[in-house]
Design an enzyme around this catalytic site. Structure first.
Site, PDB file in Angstrom:
ATOM      1  N   GLU A   1      -5.691   8.790   7.736  1.00  0.00           N
ATOM      2  CA  GLU A   1      -6.488   8.408   6.550  1.00  0.00           C
ATOM      3  C   GLU A   1      -7.664   8.913   6.508  1.00  0.00           C
ATOM      4  O   GLU A   1      -8.186   9.181   5.284  1.00  0.00           O
ATOM      5  CB  GLU A   1      -6.291   6.706   6.574  1.00  0.00           C
ATOM      6  CG  GLU A   1      -5.053   6.278   6.397  1.00  0.00           C
ATOM      7  CD  GLU A   1      -5.041   4.848   5.991  1.00  0.00           C
ATOM      8  OE1 GLU A   1      -5.724   4.358   4.921  1.00  0.00           O
ATOM      9  OE2 GLU A   1      -4.765   3.874   6.815  1.00  0.00           O
TER      10      GLU A   1
ATOM     11  N   ASN B   1      -7.111   6.311  -1.392  1.00  0.00           N
ATOM     12  CA  ASN B   1      -5.755   5.500  -1.291  1.00  0.00           C
ATOM     13  C   ASN B   1      -6.341   4.277  -2.072  1.00  0.00           C
ATOM     14  O   ASN B   1      -7.304   3.529  -1.787  1.00  0.00           O
ATOM     15  CB  ASN B   1      -5.982   5.034   0.286  1.00  0.00           C
ATOM     16  CG  ASN B   1      -4.705   4.174   0.625  1.00  0.00           C
ATOM     17  OD1 ASN B   1      -4.162   3.540  -0.288  1.00  0.00           O
ATOM     18  ND2 ASN B   1      -4.506   4.080   1.868  1.00  0.00           N
TER      19      ASN B   1
ATOM     20  N   LYS C   1      -9.509   2.631  -1.548  1.00  0.00           N
ATOM     21  CA  LYS C   1      -9.689   1.743  -0.212  1.00  0.00           C
ATOM     22  C   LYS C   1     -11.072   2.100   0.659  1.00  0.00           C
ATOM     23  O   LYS C   1     -11.348   3.308   0.459  1.00  0.00           O
ATOM     24  CB  LYS C   1      -8.446   2.264   0.611  1.00  0.00           C
ATOM     25  CG  LYS C   1      -8.413   1.443   2.077  1.00  0.00           C
ATOM     26  CD  LYS C   1      -7.262   1.873   2.799  1.00  0.00           C
ATOM     27  CE  LYS C   1      -7.170   1.236   4.019  1.00  0.00           C
ATOM     28  NZ  LYS C   1      -5.548   1.662   4.548  1.00  0.00           N
TER      29      LYS C   1
ATOM     30  N   CYS D   1      -4.754  -2.895   2.992  1.00  0.00           N
ATOM     31  CA  CYS D   1      -4.580  -2.807   4.310  1.00  0.00           C
ATOM     32  C   CYS D   1      -5.589  -3.221   5.298  1.00  0.00           C
ATOM     33  O   CYS D   1      -5.784  -4.294   5.498  1.00  0.00           O
ATOM     34  CB  CYS D   1      -3.783  -1.539   4.734  1.00  0.00           C
ATOM     35  SG  CYS D   1      -3.128  -1.707   6.139  1.00  0.00           S
TER      36      CYS D   1
ATOM     37  N   GLU E   1       0.725  -1.168   0.053  1.00  0.00           N
ATOM     38  CA  GLU E   1      -0.034  -0.285  -0.091  1.00  0.00           C
ATOM     39  C   GLU E   1       0.953   1.253   0.002  1.00  0.00           C
ATOM     40  O   GLU E   1       1.966   1.153   0.746  1.00  0.00           O
ATOM     41  CB  GLU E   1      -0.748  -0.064   1.253  1.00  0.00           C
ATOM     42  CG  GLU E   1      -1.630   1.064   1.570  1.00  0.00           C
ATOM     43  CD  GLU E   1      -2.233   1.353   2.903  1.00  0.00           C
ATOM     44  OE1 GLU E   1      -1.767   0.962   3.934  1.00  0.00           O
ATOM     45  OE2 GLU E   1      -3.535   1.365   3.132  1.00  0.00           O
TER      46      GLU E   1
ATOM     47  N   ASN F   1       0.443  -1.030   5.421  1.00  0.00           N
ATOM     48  CA  ASN F   1       1.222  -0.392   6.207  1.00  0.00           C
ATOM     49  C   ASN F   1       0.858  -0.342   7.699  1.00  0.00           C
ATOM     50  O   ASN F   1      -0.228   0.312   7.821  1.00  0.00           O
ATOM     51  CB  ASN F   1       1.353   1.175   5.838  1.00  0.00           C
ATOM     52  CG  ASN F   1       2.257   1.439   4.564  1.00  0.00           C
ATOM     53  OD1 ASN F   1       3.391   1.596   4.573  1.00  0.00           O
ATOM     54  ND2 ASN F   1       1.418   1.362   3.499  1.00  0.00           N
TER      55      ASN F   1
HETATM   56  N1  CDT Z   1      -2.756   1.283   6.686  1.00  0.00           N
HETATM   57  C1  CDT Z   1      -3.532   0.876   7.564  1.00  0.00           C
HETATM   58  O1  CDT Z   1      -4.822   0.535   6.960  1.00  0.00           O
HETATM   59  N2  CDT Z   1      -3.109   0.302   8.805  1.00  0.00           N
HETATM   60  C2  CDT Z   1      -4.079  -0.081   9.649  1.00  0.00           C
HETATM   61  C3  CDT Z   1      -3.619   0.365  11.038  1.00  0.00           C
HETATM   62  C4  CDT Z   1      -4.762   0.430  11.911  1.00  0.00           C
HETATM   63  S1  CDT Z   1      -4.356   0.847  13.182  1.00  0.00           S
HETATM   64  C5  CDT Z   1      -5.109   2.646  13.152  1.00  0.00           C
HETATM   65  C6  CDT Z   1      -4.006  -1.716   9.693  1.00  0.00           C
HETATM   66  O2  CDT Z   1      -5.042  -2.140   9.939  1.00  0.00           O
HETATM   67  O3  CDT Z   1      -3.167  -2.299   9.635  1.00  0.00           O
END
Ligand code: CDT
Length: 312
Positions: free
Chosen positions: A146, A110, A127, A172, A50, A197
């Site tokens: 985000e 995204n 996303k 993600c 991502e 990420n």
């Molecule tokens: N990039 C992304 O979606 N990361 C989320 C972090 C969540 S914690 C706010 C994930 O689900 O890995």
């Protein structure tokens, strides 16, 4: 049981950190190196993370305008990414790539794309499950903005016929939601590809660090099994300018078993020869949707968003 023996040389190209100071050109050079390695190891499709072209910028408080000027792509391919598309065509390797998209109408998403072996974009996803917040959490060690920087995706969860494979994709946080995969499996997805990420520290509650990897893996493994699909997940990981993110990029078989897993938190290619008929056994038996699903009893899934009263 089927005699179908279609296979896919499937690679995940995990990325180590991308720092604020790293140029798009330097990042694309890394992606191209990994595409060459994947090809030399028999792969026909490469999954990148991502927001692969930049650092995970939602961790920084800034205006939408600044974020869009620094981190968003206004065309795909663009001048910096064209060489990756050219290499895909030369090597006959398809790929999935996540990036921040600014549309001609000025809408920020995204986004991820699927590119086929001729270098043509055959699928796009924006996303849907955007985590984090839009306000400035001054007490937090970093932000997860985000909800400030991106609009909710408007393309749904679709499946694209790419080089004869039914391929779905997400990004993600989507990987943690069972609905994501089921909607794609109901469109006969065989493979779901995704980038992520995931910060090692959860700024919303004091989550033990090891759980970040555990919940990542169980989400992917359960979803692969429950839908009879291959799942390939590519992380961007390691310490980006001091902010650490989990690795553990994996390829999961329709059995729910991890068949390849990254060992490092650096650029690393993992690959398998994915037998696409493996999923058929599950889709024809325990998860034969047409035979066993009971959607008349699943109505709350689309009627309610949050949990509410028990049914009378
Ligand atoms: N990039 C992304 O979606 N990361 C989320 C972090 C969540 S914690 C706010 C994930 O689900 O890995």
């Amino acid at each position: 049981m089927s005699s179908n023996t279609r296979t896919l040389g499937l690679a995940v190209a995990q990325m180590g950190p991308v720092h604020l100071a790293d140029s798009r050109e330097a990042v694309v050079h890394r992606l191209m190196e990994m595409m060459r390695e994947a090809k030399s190891r028999g792969s026909e499709f490469v999954v990148y993370p991502e927001l692969a072209l930049t650092t995970f910028f939602p961790r920084y408080w800034m205006s939408e305008k600044e974020a869009q000027e620094r981190f968003f792509e206004v065309s795909m391919p663009g001048p910096a990414t064209q060489p990756l598309f050219d290499l895909a065509r030369e090597l006959q390797v398809g790929f999935y790539l996540g990036y921040a998209e600014l549309t001609p109408e000025g809408k920020p998403y995204n986004t991820a794309i699927i590119v086929d072996r001729t270098g043509r974009i055959t699928g796009k996803y924006r996303k849907i499950h955007l985590p984090g917040h839009s306000d400035h959490k001054t007490e937090a060690p970093f932000q997860h903005l985000e909800k400030k920087f991106f609009d909710v995706g408007d393309l749904g969860f679709r499946v694209f016929d790419t080089d004869n494979i039914h391929m779905g994709m997400c990004l993600c946080n989507d990987r943690r939601w069972p609905e994501t995969y089921r909607v794609m499996a109901l469109q006969s997805a065989e493979v779901v590809v995704l980038g992520y990420n995931t910060p090692s520290q959860n700024i919303h509650w004091n989550e033990p660090v090891h759980l970040r990897t555990t919940t990542h893996l169980i989400s992917l493994q359960a979803s692969a099994y429950q839908n009879g699909i291959w799942v390939a997940a590519a992380g961007k990981c390691g310490s980006e300018d001091g902010f650490h993110m989990i690795g553990s990029s994996v390829i999961v078989a329709p059995t729910g078993e991890i068949v390849a897993r990254a060992l490092t938190e650096e650029d690393e290619v993992i690959c398998v020869k994915a037998d696409l008929s493996l999923g058929e056994f599950f889709r024809e038996h325990v998860f034969n949707f047409a035979k066993h699903r009971r959607p008349e009893h699943y109505k709350l899934i689309t009627e309610r968003t949050g949990a509410g009263e028990a049914l009378a």
